[in-house]
Design a protein around this motif. Structure first.
Motif, PDB file in Angstrom:
ATOM      1  N   PRO A   5       1.605  -1.156  -7.739  1.00 28.34           N
ATOM      2  CA  PRO A   5       2.580  -2.556  -7.822  1.00 28.34           C
ATOM      3  C   PRO A   5       1.588  -3.249  -8.183  1.00 28.34           C
ATOM      4  CG  PRO A   5       0.453  -2.183  -6.110  1.00 28.34           C
ATOM      5  CD  PRO A   5       0.751  -0.696  -7.131  1.00 28.34           C
ATOM      6  N   LEU A   6       3.465  -4.485  -8.908  1.00 20.75           N
ATOM      7  CA  LEU A   6       3.036  -4.895 -10.523  1.00 20.75           C
ATOM      8  C   LEU A   6       1.342  -5.794  -9.842  1.00 20.75           C
ATOM      9  CD1 LEU A   6       6.435  -7.301 -10.609  1.00 20.75           C
ATOM     10  CD2 LEU A   6       5.355  -5.631 -12.450  1.00 20.75           C
ATOM     11  N   MET A   7       0.883  -6.726  -9.345  1.00 18.03           N
ATOM     12  CA  MET A   7      -0.091  -7.414  -8.582  1.00 18.03           C
ATOM     13  C   MET A   7      -1.420  -6.783  -8.976  1.00 18.03           C
ATOM     14  SD  MET A   7       0.732 -10.454  -6.273  1.00 18.03           S
ATOM     15  CE  MET A   7      -0.622 -11.240  -6.180  1.00 18.03           C
ATOM     16  N   SER A   8      -1.015  -4.896  -8.961  1.00 18.63           N
ATOM     17  CA  SER A   8      -2.773  -4.508  -9.523  1.00 18.63           C
ATOM     18  C   SER A   8      -2.620  -3.600 -11.289  1.00 18.63           C
ATOM     19  CB  SER A   8      -2.346  -3.132  -8.623  1.00 18.63           C
ATOM     20  OG  SER A   8      -2.337  -2.635  -8.079  1.00 18.63           O
ATOM     21  N   LEU A   9      -1.461  -4.716 -11.872  1.00 21.02           N
ATOM     22  CA  LEU A   9      -1.427  -4.382 -13.160  1.00 21.02           C
ATOM     23  C   LEU A   9      -2.309  -5.377 -14.103  1.00 21.02           C
ATOM     24  CD1 LEU A   9       1.879  -3.716 -14.276  1.00 21.02           C
ATOM     25  CD2 LEU A   9       0.448  -1.800 -13.652  1.00 21.02           C
ATOM     26  N   PRO A  10      -2.617  -6.298 -13.821  1.00 19.82           N
ATOM     27  CA  PRO A  10      -3.917  -7.846 -14.411  1.00 19.82           C
ATOM     28  C   PRO A  10      -5.123  -7.053 -14.089  1.00 19.82           C
ATOM     29  CG  PRO A  10      -2.613  -8.617 -12.740  1.00 19.82           C
ATOM     30  CD  PRO A  10      -1.955  -7.326 -12.788  1.00 19.82           C
ATOM     31  N   LEU A  11      -5.719  -6.129 -13.216  1.00 19.11           N
ATOM     32  CA  LEU A  11      -6.455  -5.095 -13.139  1.00 19.11           C
ATOM     33  C   LEU A  11      -6.391  -3.749 -14.161  1.00 19.11           C
ATOM     34  CD1 LEU A  11      -9.607  -4.542 -11.104  1.00 19.11           C
ATOM     35  CD2 LEU A  11      -8.314  -3.370 -10.373  1.00 19.11           C
ATOM     36  N   ALA A  12      -5.353  -3.004 -13.716  1.00 20.63           N
ATOM     37  CA  ALA A  12      -5.601  -2.019 -15.192  1.00 20.63           C
ATOM     38  C   ALA A  12      -5.836  -2.435 -16.305  1.00 20.63           C
ATOM     39  CB  ALA A  12      -4.037  -1.151 -14.408  1.00 20.63           C
ATOM     40  N   PHE A  13      -5.502  -3.607 -16.632  1.00 24.39           N
ATOM     41  CA  PHE A  13      -5.268  -3.984 -18.035  1.00 24.39           C
ATOM     42  C   PHE A  13      -6.394  -4.738 -18.181  1.00 24.39           C
ATOM     43  CE2 PHE A  13      -0.501  -3.413 -17.931  1.00 24.39           C
ATOM     44  CZ  PHE A  13      -0.899  -2.496 -19.898  1.00 24.39           C
ATOM     45  N   ALA A  14      -7.768  -4.915 -17.448  1.00 31.77           N
ATOM     46  CA  ALA A  14      -8.732  -5.482 -17.263  1.00 31.77           C
ATOM     47  C   ALA A  14      -8.980  -6.586 -17.447  1.00 31.77           C
ATOM     48  CB  ALA A  14      -9.284  -4.225 -18.409  1.00 31.77           C
ATOM     49  N   ALA A  55       1.173  -1.348  -0.102  1.00 30.62           N
ATOM     50  CA  ALA A  55       0.069  -0.214  -0.061  1.00 30.62           C
ATOM     51  C   ALA A  55       1.111   0.919   0.035  1.00 30.62           C
ATOM     52  CB  ALA A  55      -1.100  -0.049   1.293  1.00 30.62           C
ATOM     53  N   ARG A  56       1.518   1.595  -0.859  1.00 24.35           N
ATOM     54  CA  ARG A  56       3.043   2.256  -0.781  1.00 24.35           C
ATOM     55  C   ARG A  56       1.820   3.575  -1.582  1.00 24.35           C
ATOM     56  NH1 ARG A  56       8.183   0.655  -3.856  1.00 24.35           N
ATOM     57  NH2 ARG A  56       8.525  -1.536  -3.063  1.00 24.35           N
ATOM     58  N   ASN A  57       2.457   5.056  -1.028  1.00 25.02           N
ATOM     59  CA  ASN A  57       2.112   6.572  -1.403  1.00 25.02           C
ATOM     60  C   ASN A  57       3.007   7.120  -1.681  1.00 25.02           C
ATOM     61  OD1 ASN A  57      -1.113   5.811  -0.449  1.00 25.02           O
ATOM     62  ND2 ASN A  57      -0.188   5.810   1.419  1.00 25.02           N
ATOM     63  N   TYR A  58       2.311   7.840  -3.194  1.00 28.25           N
ATOM     64  CA  TYR A  58       3.631   8.992  -3.623  1.00 28.25           C
ATOM     65  C   TYR A  58       2.882   9.577  -4.205  1.00 28.25           C
ATOM     66  CZ  TYR A  58       6.859   4.494  -4.114  1.00 28.25           C
ATOM     67  OH  TYR A  58       7.792   3.640  -3.556  1.00 28.25           O
ATOM     68  N   PRO A  59       3.151  10.859  -4.292  1.00 28.66           N
ATOM     69  CA  PRO A  59       2.481  11.951  -4.727  1.00 28.66           C
ATOM     70  C   PRO A  59       1.786  11.677  -5.641  1.00 28.66           C
ATOM     71  CG  PRO A  59       4.935  12.491  -3.902  1.00 28.66           C
ATOM     72  CD  PRO A  59       5.131  11.213  -3.556  1.00 28.66           C
ATOM     73  N   GLN A  60       2.675  10.641  -6.339  1.00 27.88           N
ATOM     74  CA  GLN A  60       2.200  10.938  -8.395  1.00 27.88           C
ATOM     75  C   GLN A  60       0.959   9.797  -8.116  1.00 27.88           C
ATOM     76  OE1 GLN A  60       4.834  10.056  -7.233  1.00 27.88           O
ATOM     77  NE2 GLN A  60       6.944  11.518  -8.188  1.00 27.88           N
TER      78      GLN A  60
END
Length: 589
Positions: free
Chosen positions: A399-408, A316-321
């Motif tokens: 995070p890598l494991m959020s990319l499958p969701l981003a790519f639907a 659960a990283r937080n960055y300004p971006q």
């Protein structure tokens, strides 16, 4: 309320105190109040009534009375102790600590005050400070069973598990019927992997109080670790009979039901939690795992994002971006991706970093330090950082494991650009020369992380395969399990101490390129073989990690892998019976 006018207030107070000490709180309370009506501001009556109301969980009323008592005697040890206790119960820990500090400043050798402050510091995860207080408390009063128990909790927080066990034993020597200590002892024994002893300790606690919901839940957790899932379900159900709104027991029962492939019942438990507590992160995440396991990726991937809100958040990283969700155009932008969970996950989901690159992004990827070179060898145009690396400038992160969701991603759209990892040619030639050309070579791994249930099988089960004509078993095992070579009646060749000495998988990748087949359980080596495009057989427990889904003998992530699943929970023999038959087909004797 009794009328004590004309009565001796001191005698009434003594009567109230006697009732109080005998546990007859409801009878003592009106007598204390009668004294206060006759003698407003009486210190003793305010103090004792405040203590009583704290015991009855009427903490706001108790706080008013104890605060008033402290105005009369600001350094009273009992008033400061109970004032702190009530503030702690009201969720005001900083004020509670201030009250304990005042008490200890006035009474530096007060074991109960030191114990109370230590207990609160444990709850605040300030374990080193807590241990100092609790060491002092039991040194002053060695007969303080609660102090020994709380000291065990501090030691457990510091991962000094054997010391914690000794401290709990000290508490039980003083009070063998101390239920919470039996529970705490069971918890430590479970963490130590001494499951039979842990179960015995949990049973001793329940023998003292069979209606202890926490104890029943904890017993269920131990049975889960022992792969005794049906018994675990019964224990969780017992906890819920005592406390129907117990979210931990509901979540745990759902997990146990999942492990028996009772998926609809598991979902019902998770939904029950969410009906009671709609933002319970663990229930959302657990429900997501069942959906993913079932191949329902649209809902499962969305729910899996709740991992970032668990009690121990996962990446659960937080960055300004901003987090990249897939909706934003990343062409010409810099996307910072980073590792999540295990080495196998980094290897599995690395394909999505390549997909982001194909969308025109400049991708920077932080991976586990040990596999930086492996990923650099594969990552043309992707900048690889170590695990703690963060680029100075980037536009989006994920995070890598959020990319499958981003790519639907859906089950039928899982990207499988195999191979996407590659071994180093010079290492391939080195190991080809080392092993020679003779025989049908099978690289084997039989034990994963000891902390993960169901990810190991006895080396002896490879015996039937090792005796197959011309078969040579080549060990890919590192760390735990490697010491079994030579002691299980199975011919396994070791590649020596220098094999993957740095844990980088560079040698493993090269050896996989040389051998004819890889046999492994669900470890990072299965993902390595898959990403290299090598033929591999993966032994899976009855309900596997969700990444392997259910039922199929093939993986949409790695089409060339073959999956061998337990026919029933714990049945590794069934897996190897299937493998033996398959080996006869690919390498007839």
């Amino acid at each position: 309320m009794p009328d004590i006018r004309g009565m001796d207030s001191e005698a009434v107070l003594e009567r109230a105190f006697a009732l109080h000490q005998s546990g007859r709180l409801a009878e003592a309370e009106p007598l204390y109040r009668g004294v206060l009506r006759a003698l407003p501001g009486d210190f003793t009556a305010q103090l004792l009534l405040g203590i009583l109301l704290g015991q009855r969980a009427r903490n706001s009323e108790a706080l008013d009375l104890l605060t008033a008592a402290l105005r009369v005697h600001p350094e009273s040890d009992l008033a400061l102790l109970n004032h702190g206790n009530v503030l702690a119960a009201l969720g005001r820990p900083d004020e509670a600590l201030a009250s304990y500090d005042r008490g200890i400043a006035a009474h530096p050798r007060h074991a109960d005050l030191l114990n109370a402050r230590g207990l609160l510091l444990v709850s605040r995860r300030r374990f080193h400070e807590a241990l100092a207080d609790l060491n002092a408390a039991v040194a002053i009063n060695p007969d303080l069973a609660q102090g020994w128990n709380n000291r065990g909790n501090a030691l457990q927080g510091l991962a000094r598990l054997e010391d914690a066990l000794a401290s709990y034993d000290g508490a039980l020597a003083l009070d063998p019927r101390y239920i919470q200590t039996h529970n705490n002892r069971a918890h430590v024994l479970r963490r130590l992997g001494r499951l039979d002893e842990a179960l015995a300790a949990a049973d001793r606690a329940l023998a003292l109080d069979g209606a202890n919901a926490q104890g029943l839940n904890d017993r269920g957790n131990i049975l889960q670790d022992m792969n005794r899932h049906q018994e675990a379900i019964e224990s969780y159900t017992g906890a819920l009979a005592v406390r129907p709104d117990y979210p931990e027991a509901l979540n745990n029962r759902g997990t146990a039901r999942r492990d028996l492939m009772q998926l609809n019942a598991a979902l019902a438990d998770f939904d029950h939690v969410l009906a009671l507590y709609p933002v319970n992160a663990l229930a959302h995440w657990s429900k997501g795992i069942v959906k993913l396991l079932s191949g329902e990726l649209e809902e499962g991937l969305r729910l899996y994002e709740w991992r970032k809100r668990l009690a121990a958040p996962i990446e659960a990283r937080n960055y300004p971006q901003p987090l990249w969700t897939g909706a934003e155009n990343i062409a010409g932008k810099t996307l910072f991706c980073y590792i999540e969970q295990g080495l196998g996950d980094t290897i599995l989901f690395f394909r999505y970093a390549l997909m982001a690159q194909q969308r025109g992004a400049r991708v920077i990827l932080a991976v586990q330090d040990s596999i930086q070179q492996l990923m650099r060898d594969a990552a043309s145009g992707i900048e690889i950082l170590g695990s703690t690396g963060v680029p100075q400038q980037f536009d989006f992160h994920a995070p890598l494991m959020s990319l499958p969701l981003a790519f639907a991603t859906r089950l039928d759209t899982i990207p499988a650009p195999i191979p996407y990892l590659k071994p180093q040619p010079q290492r391939v030639e080195k190991w080809r020369a080392h092993m020679g050309a003779q025989g049908f070579k099978i690289g084997v791994c039989w034990q994963g992380a000891p902390s993960i249930a169901g990810r190991s099988f006895p080396l002896s089960l490879l015996g039937s395969i090792s005796h197959h004509k011309d078969v040579r078993l080549i060990s890919l095992q590192k760390g735990a399990g490697a010491d079994e070579i030579g002691s299980a009646g199975v011919r396994v060749e070791s590649l020596g101490a220098d094999f993957d000495r740095d844990g980088a998988f560079l040698d493993s990748a090269a050896v996989m390129q040389v051998v004819d087949l890889v046999i492994t359980l669900d470890t990072s080596l299965a993902h390595l073989a898959g990403a290299l495009g090598r033929p591999a057989w993966v032994a899976l427990k009855f309900v596997p990690d969700w990444r392997w889904f259910l039922n199929s003998s093939r993986s949409p992530w790695y089409p060339q892998l073959r999956l061998f699943r337990q026919p029933s929970p714990g049945d590794w023999h069934g897996v190897f019976t299937q493998m033996q038959a398959a080996l006869h087909r690919v390498h007839p004797s």
